[in-house]
Design a protein around this motif. Structure first.
Motif, PDB file in Angstrom:
ATOM      1  N   ASN A  66      39.622  31.571  41.309  1.00 22.45           N
ATOM      2  CA  ASN A  66      39.260  32.634  40.372  1.00 22.45           C
ATOM      3  C   ASN A  66      39.992  33.930  40.659  1.00 22.45           C
ATOM      4  N   ASN A  67      39.969  34.317  41.953  1.00 23.74           N
ATOM      5  CA  ASN A  67      40.662  35.547  42.351  1.00 23.74           C
ATOM      6  C   ASN A  67      42.150  35.438  42.104  1.00 23.74           C
ATOM      7  N   ALA A  68      42.724  34.276  42.479  1.00 26.38           N
ATOM      8  CA  ALA A  68      44.164  34.096  42.306  1.00 26.38           C
ATOM      9  C   ALA A  68      44.517  34.246  40.822  1.00 26.38           C
ATOM     10  N   ASN A 102      42.801  35.943  38.599  1.00 22.59           N
ATOM     11  CA  ASN A 102      42.582  37.349  38.218  1.00 22.59           C
ATOM     12  C   ASN A 102      43.724  38.255  38.645  1.00 22.59           C
ATOM     13  N   TYR A 103      44.288  37.959  39.839  1.00 24.38           N
ATOM     14  CA  TYR A 103      45.259  38.900  40.400  1.00 24.38           C
ATOM     15  C   TYR A 103      46.698  38.419  40.361  1.00 24.38           C
ATOM     16  N   THR A 104      46.963  37.211  39.804  1.00 23.49           N
ATOM     17  CA  THR A 104      48.339  36.709  39.865  1.00 23.49           C
ATOM     18  C   THR A 104      49.259  37.517  38.945  1.00 23.49           C
ATOM     19  N   ILE A 126      47.656  30.162  46.500  1.00 22.72           N
ATOM     20  CA  ILE A 126      48.748  31.144  46.519  1.00 22.72           C
ATOM     21  C   ILE A 126      48.963  31.716  45.119  1.00 22.72           C
ATOM     22  N   ASP A 127      49.033  33.069  45.046  1.00 30.11           N
ATOM     23  CA  ASP A 127      49.346  33.674  43.742  1.00 30.11           C
ATOM     24  C   ASP A 127      50.599  34.520  43.872  1.00 30.11           C
ATOM     25  N   THR A 128      51.086  35.012  42.722  1.00 28.37           N
ATOM     26  CA  THR A 128      52.344  35.775  42.739  1.00 28.37           C
ATOM     27  C   THR A 128      52.082  37.223  42.346  1.00 28.37           C
ATOM     28  N   GLY A 182      49.703  41.530  45.581  1.00 34.40           N
ATOM     29  CA  GLY A 182      49.508  41.467  47.030  1.00 34.40           C
ATOM     30  C   GLY A 182      48.485  42.506  47.478  1.00 34.40           C
ATOM     31  N   ILE A 183      48.165  42.483  48.746  1.00 31.17           N
ATOM     32  CA  ILE A 183      47.156  43.412  49.279  1.00 31.17           C
ATOM     33  C   ILE A 183      47.782  44.175  50.445  1.00 31.17           C
ATOM     34  N   ALA A 184      47.541  45.473  50.499  1.00 32.50           N
ATOM     35  CA  ALA A 184      48.109  46.297  51.587  1.00 32.50           C
ATOM     36  C   ALA A 184      47.475  45.871  52.909  1.00 32.50           C
ATOM     37  N   TYR A 212      31.627  43.993  47.557  1.00 33.20           N
ATOM     38  CA  TYR A 212      32.026  45.022  46.602  1.00 33.20           C
ATOM     39  C   TYR A 212      33.180  45.894  47.041  1.00 33.20           C
ATOM     40  N   TYR A 213      33.959  45.431  48.031  1.00 33.14           N
ATOM     41  CA  TYR A 213      35.117  46.246  48.406  1.00 33.14           C
ATOM     42  C   TYR A 213      36.189  46.075  47.348  1.00 33.14           C
ATOM     43  N   LYS A 214      36.668  47.191  46.864  1.00 37.87           N
ATOM     44  CA  LYS A 214      37.709  47.141  45.827  1.00 37.87           C
ATOM     45  C   LYS A 214      38.923  47.859  46.368  1.00 37.87           C
ATOM     46  N   VAL A 215      40.057  47.180  46.304  1.00 35.98           N
ATOM     47  CA  VAL A 215      41.254  47.820  46.834  1.00 35.98           C
ATOM     48  C   VAL A 215      41.556  49.091  46.062  1.00 35.98           C
ATOM     49  N   ASP A 216      41.434  49.042  44.745  1.00 35.51           N
ATOM     50  CA  ASP A 216      41.817  50.217  43.947  1.00 35.51           C
ATOM     51  C   ASP A 216      40.703  51.270  43.861  1.00 35.51           C
ATOM     52  N   THR A 238      32.471  38.394  40.088  1.00 36.29           N
ATOM     53  CA  THR A 238      31.379  39.365  40.074  1.00 36.29           C
ATOM     54  C   THR A 238      31.578  40.459  41.117  1.00 36.29           C
ATOM     55  N   GLY A 239      32.695  40.387  41.840  1.00 38.05           N
ATOM     56  CA  GLY A 239      32.935  41.398  42.875  1.00 38.05           C
ATOM     57  C   GLY A 239      32.312  40.997  44.201  1.00 38.05           C
ATOM     58  N   LEU A 240      31.709  39.828  44.228  1.00 43.13           N
ATOM     59  CA  LEU A 240      31.084  39.372  45.477  1.00 43.13           C
ATOM     60  C   LEU A 240      31.788  38.133  46.012  1.00 43.13           C
ATOM     61  N   GLY A 241      32.847  37.706  45.273  1.00 50.89           N
ATOM     62  CA  GLY A 241      33.492  36.429  45.553  1.00 50.89           C
ATOM     63  C   GLY A 241      33.883  36.232  47.005  1.00 50.89           C
ATOM     64  N   LEU A 242      34.683  37.141  47.554  1.00 51.35           N
ATOM     65  CA  LEU A 242      35.202  36.909  48.907  1.00 51.35           C
ATOM     66  C   LEU A 242      34.109  36.997  49.970  1.00 51.35           C
ATOM     67  N   SER A 243      33.088  37.836  49.719  1.00 49.59           N
ATOM     68  CA  SER A 243      32.037  37.885  50.741  1.00 49.59           C
ATOM     69  C   SER A 243      31.245  36.584  50.746  1.00 49.59           C
TER      70      SER A 243
HETATM   71  P1  ADP Z   1      36.458  40.730  42.915  1.00 50.48           P
HETATM   72  O1  ADP Z   1      35.453  40.215  41.968  1.00 50.48           O
HETATM   73  O2  ADP Z   1      36.646  42.195  42.822  1.00 50.48           O
HETATM   74  O3  ADP Z   1      37.714  39.953  42.892  1.00 50.48           O
HETATM   75  P2  ADP Z   1      36.240  39.661  45.582  1.00 50.48           P
HETATM   76  O4  ADP Z   1      35.218  39.792  46.642  1.00 50.48           O
HETATM   77  O5  ADP Z   1      36.561  38.302  45.121  1.00 50.48           O
HETATM   78  O6  ADP Z   1      35.782  40.554  44.354  1.00 50.48           O
HETATM   79  O7  ADP Z   1      37.568  40.362  46.090  1.00 50.48           O
HETATM   80  C1  ADP Z   1      37.516  41.604  46.734  1.00 50.48           C
HETATM   81  C2  ADP Z   1      38.812  42.391  46.559  1.00 50.48           C
HETATM   82  O8  ADP Z   1      39.873  41.722  47.220  1.00 50.48           O
HETATM   83  C3  ADP Z   1      39.264  42.475  45.122  1.00 50.48           C
HETATM   84  O9  ADP Z   1      38.672  43.556  44.481  1.00 50.48           O
HETATM   85  C4  ADP Z   1      40.749  42.652  45.275  1.00 50.48           C
HETATM   86  O10 ADP Z   1      41.045  44.004  45.496  1.00 50.48           O
HETATM   87  C5  ADP Z   1      41.094  41.875  46.509  1.00 50.48           C
HETATM   88  N1  ADP Z   1      41.606  40.534  46.186  1.00 50.48           N
HETATM   89  C6  ADP Z   1      40.925  39.367  46.209  1.00 50.48           C
HETATM   90  N2  ADP Z   1      41.734  38.320  45.901  1.00 50.48           N
HETATM   91  C7  ADP Z   1      42.960  38.845  45.661  1.00 50.48           C
HETATM   92  C8  ADP Z   1      44.243  38.282  45.299  1.00 50.48           C
HETATM   93  N3  ADP Z   1      44.403  36.973  45.115  1.00 50.48           N
HETATM   94  N4  ADP Z   1      45.297  39.131  45.153  1.00 50.48           N
HETATM   95  C9  ADP Z   1      45.126  40.448  45.366  1.00 50.48           C
HETATM   96  N5  ADP Z   1      43.962  41.042  45.702  1.00 50.48           N
HETATM   97  C10 ADP Z   1      42.890  40.267  45.857  1.00 50.48           C
END
Ligand code: ADP
Length: 491
Positions: free
Chosen positions: A384-386, A388-390, A412-414, A417-419, A430-434, A444-449
């Motif tokens: 899902n994240n890949a 969303n962010y590819t 893997i997505d293209t 990227g993340i700093a 709920y950590y958001k890079v931006d 939902t913003g909770l995916g990675l946790s």
């Molecule tokens: P979200 O619903 O915001 O994606 P996640 O917990 O899944 O919530 O991800 C947290 C944050 O990690 C995202 O807001 C995003 O900034 C960063 N992130 C997650 N996956 C990727 C990805 N594939 N490429 C770039 N940034 C990512």
């Protein structure tokens, strides 16, 4: 009772001795111990040591003189030499036909008892030595009535290889030690006072060095406890306290971050819950109030928003269950490769409709022990994240690599990227890079946790490799079996 009062109460309860008194106690004890040892050796055992060392000297002279046994000239020379060196009266006799003939007569000390003994006295010493196995020692009081001097006498009888008998007699004055002991005893009182004072001064100096930075730190800790995260722990003086200050500064910055995250979390949750609720309310009112708006599209919006709300609430529940340990993984052996394929089926529509290019490379079927539902969720969240962010090319590749008894799934997505500085935090709720909280397109913003919670519950390593502008590779690893029947690990 509020927290401050509790803190004060706790402080009142602390009754242990301060560091300066403890240090002083220890040092004073050490000083006493040293003094007792010195007292025993210098005063109590002084006489014994003195007599012992005198006997040792006699014995070494005896050995030296009789090392020339048979050579009378050399024996006599040695006797004179040792007499001067050791300040001892020495008489060396040779026994000739029942009487003793002097070979050497060194008189180092005018008042020596040996030189004042009559021949019967000397004969008695000789027979005592013979009866004693050749060596006899004795302490003798001066025969002079006005003198209290004591001498130590040493007699040794040896026979050379030709049967010639020699008698060696030595006399050394025993210096009275009482005045020395008296002096030492007097000095002892002074030494004790000076050392105890020294211990007190050293204890105070060391405890100041230790306590001042600690007190400074407790002040800082108190202001931190009141919620002032700008508190800085600064301490100089010694390494341990500097390390402690550094650790506390780190803890403070982490606490501050946590506090920020907590606030952000509440703001984000409220935002995410409010948005669908506002939409539902708005659309419901429109349908109720405006005739003709009761159409399937508007009702669909309400249904979609309700689904989203359900999804969000479910995610939150999942996360809290995983975090609190209420939801424990129910382990079963399952086909991981197949599980990934199952998730990919869900995305077929998306691939067709929006032109996403999702590929899956798997060489062989691998089996792992895991909780099926949880594992599905991990794979789903990562893909899902890949998606969303590819990047523009809409490419997402999933790679399964197997080595030894391990399998790694990489998503893997293209994308952007993340700093590197953001990487440690993306697994937080709920950590958001931006930092601008926008509604996730699918997640939902909770995916990675949730991913983190599940993988940690499985003790599975996970991580991300990411390069700005190139994309990200989210991965996790598990132990694997080669087939479903094979329940033993291949090592
Ligand atoms: P979200 O619903 O915001 O994606 P996640 O917990 O899944 O919530 O991800 C947290 C944050 O990690 C995202 O807001 C995003 O900034 C960063 N992130 C997650 N996956 C990727 C990805 N594939 N490429 C770039 N940034 C990512």
């Amino acid at each position: 009772m509020n927290e401050q009062e509790m803190y004060k109460n706790q402080k009142r309860k602390i009754r242990s001795t301060g560091i300066s008194w403890r240090l002083f106690g220890t040092l004073a004890l050490f000083v006493l111990l040293v003094l007792i040892v010195i007292w025993i050796f210098q005063i109590v055992l002084l006489n014994d040591f003195y007599e012992e060392s005198m006997l040792e000297e006699f014995s070494s002279t005896d050995d030296e003189i009789f090392s020339n046994l048979g050579n009378e000239g050399a024996m006599a020379d040695a006797a004179y030499k040792r007499s001067v060196e050791t300040d001892t009266c020495i008489i060396l006799f040779k026994v000739v036909e029942g009487s003793a003939e002097k070979l050497a007569n060194a008189d180092a000390n005018m008042g020596c008892i040996l030189h004042h003994l009559q021949s019967d006295g000397l004969a008695r010493l000789y027979s005592e030595a013979c009866a004693n196995g050749g060596v006899f020692t004795q302490k003798i009081e001066s025969p002079n009535e006005n003198s209290t001097a004591m001498d130590s006498i040493y007699v040794s009888v040896r026979t050379d290889s030709e049967g010639q008998e020699y008698i060696l007699m030595m006399d050394s004055e025993l210096v009275p030690l009482r005045p020395t002991v008296k002096t030492l005893e007097r000095q002892f009182g002074w030494i004790m006072c000076i050392l105890i004072m020294g211990a007190l001064i050293i204890a105070l100096a060391i405890s100041r060095l230790i306590c001042v930075p600690i007190e400074k730190m407790s002040r800082s800790a108190r202001s931190l406890a009141k919620g002032d995260y700008s508190t800085q722990f600064s301490a100089v003086g010694y390494r341990e306290i500097e390390e402690l200050a550094e650790a506390l500064n780190y803890a403070t910055s982490e606490l501050a971050k946590n506090d920020d995250l907590q606030r952000e979390l509440i703001a984000n949750i409220s935002h995410d819950l409010r948005t669908p609720l506002t939409m539902i309310k708005g659309y419901s009112e429109v349908i109720r109030d405006i005739p003709g708006e009761n159409n399937p599209e508007n009702v669909q919006v309400i249904i979609d928003e309700t689904e989203r709300l359900t999804e969000l609430v479910n995610d939150m529940l999942d996360l809290s269950k995983i975090r609190s340990g209420t939801r424990k993984p129910e382990m079963e052996t399952l086909n991981l490769t197949e599980t990934v394929r199952t998730v990919l089926v869900r995305y077929e529509k998306l691939t067709e409709r929006d032109g996403y290019d999702i590929s899956f490379e798997a060489g062989e079927e691998v089996y792992v022990t895991a909780d099926r539902t949880m594992l599905l969720q991990v794979i789903y969240n990562l893909i899902n994240n890949a998606l969303n962010y590819t990047g523009e090319d809409k490419k997402v590749s999933i790679v399964q690599s197997v080595w030894d008894n391990k399998v790694r799934i990489s998503v893997i997505d293209t994308g952007e990227g993340i700093a590197p500085e953001d990487i440690p935090y993306i697994w937080d709720r709920y950590y958001k890079v931006d930092k601008v909280h926008k509604r996730a397109k699918i997640g939902t913003g909770l995916g990675l946790s949730i991913v983190k919670g599940i993988l940690e519950a499985h003790s599975a390593p996970y991580g991300v490799e990411s390069e700005i502008g190139k994309g990200s590779n989210f991965w996790f690893e598990m132990e694997t079996f080669r087939s479903a029947d094979d329940n033993t690990l291949e090592l």
